[in-house]
Design an enzyme around this catalytic site. Structure first.
Site, PDB file in Angstrom:
ATOM      1  CE  LYS A 246      -4.385   0.668   2.417  1.00 50.26           C
ATOM      2  NZ  LYS A 246      -5.033   0.506   3.719  1.00 50.26           N
TER       3      LYS A 246
HETATM    4  O1  G3P Z   1      -9.696   1.564   4.615  1.00 51.39           O
HETATM    5  C1  G3P Z   1      -9.256   2.757   5.131  1.00 51.39           C
HETATM    6  C2  G3P Z   1      -9.762   2.909   6.505  1.00 51.39           C
HETATM    7  O2  G3P Z   1      -9.003   2.183   7.413  1.00 51.39           O
HETATM    8  C3  G3P Z   1      -9.947   4.301   6.942  1.00 51.39           C
HETATM    9  O3  G3P Z   1     -11.131   4.293   7.617  1.00 51.39           O
HETATM   10  O4  G3P Z   1     -12.809   5.088   9.171  1.00 51.39           O
HETATM   11  O5  G3P Z   1     -10.385   5.695   9.500  1.00 51.39           O
HETATM   12  O6  G3P Z   1     -11.693   6.712   7.662  1.00 51.39           O
HETATM   13  P1  G3P Z   1     -11.529   5.515   8.537  1.00 51.39           P
END
Ligand code: G3P
Length: 217
Positions: free
Chosen positions: A83
């Site tokens: 990534k």
């Molecule tokens: O897949 C990306 C994720 O981990 C981010 O999620 O909820 O932190 O925006 P969030």
């Protein structure tokens, strides 16, 4: 739509695996911190139980650093997807690593133009962040729609990996638009099973069943 699980919690992955709900896993530095484990150790454990792609994120800011970290992470297992962030250096790293035959997940995508560049640079996955756009009163799902149209217009093979998913509705909408993959925390995948009318229906059936005085076992 493929389901990736957005977590480094091995027990949660195992539980979903038992129901065939795991086509892959995504992690990031925040999720590694949350798991409280060494990145290589926990990623190796995840790769030993999951056949599909397991994303492990680089943290260098320059392309050379990302490439070096990507090669190191890829040593963990063959199903590692490296990534990298959607910066100019991230795109450079994406091109080099994908030319070397690695799966590359370009993350932190917030615009259709960024997604177009990632596809040109050979990304295996593009990760548009829905929830973080919604947080700013923007329309995260509209971004998925735009990327789907652009990729389909030109036959790009980069898979749209809807990320930063926060609700069961996000999963449904991503599936309706035709995202190739959605990555969600375990609790969101479990929430997809919930419906108030299902609960109410069970309650009524149980009450009626009790009044019959019958038993199945
Ligand atoms: O897949 C990306 C994720 O981990 C981010 O999620 O909820 O932190 O925006 P969030």
């Amino acid at each position: 739509m493929k389901f990736f699980v957005d977590t480094a919690d091995v027990d949660a992955i195992r539980e979903l695996l038992a129901l065939n709900m795991v086509d892959g896993v995504t992690t990031n530095p925040s999720l590694i911190m949350k798991a409280g484990r060494d990145i290589k150790e926990v990623t190796a454990e995840i790769c030993s139980i999951v056949d599909g792609p397991v994303s492990a994120e680089t943290v260098a800011l320059d392309a050379e650093g990302m490439i070096a970290e990507g090669r190191e992470l890829r040593k963990i297992a063959d199903n590692i997807a490296v990534k990298v962030p959607l910066t100019w250096d991230g795109l450079r790293a994406c091109k080099v690593l994908s030319d070397e035959g690695y799966m590359v997940n370009v993350t932190l995508c917030f615009s259709a133009n960024q997604a177009l560049l990632a596809a040109k640079a050979g990304a295996t996955f593009i990760s548009p962040f829905i929830g973080r756009l919604d947080d700013l009163n923007l329309d995260g799902m509209e971004l998925i729609r735009e990327i789907r149209t652009i990729y389909d217009n030109y036959g790009f093979e980069t898979q749209i990996l809807a990320a930063s998913i926060r609700t069961a509705n996000h999963m449904k909408d991503a599936a309706l638009i035709g995202a190739d993959v959605a990555t969600a925390p375990p609790k969101v995948i479990q929430a997809m099973a919930g419906h108030a009318l299902t609960d109410k229906g069970i309650e009524t059936f149980l009450k009626d069943w009790e009044s019959t005085g019958q038993k199945i076992l």
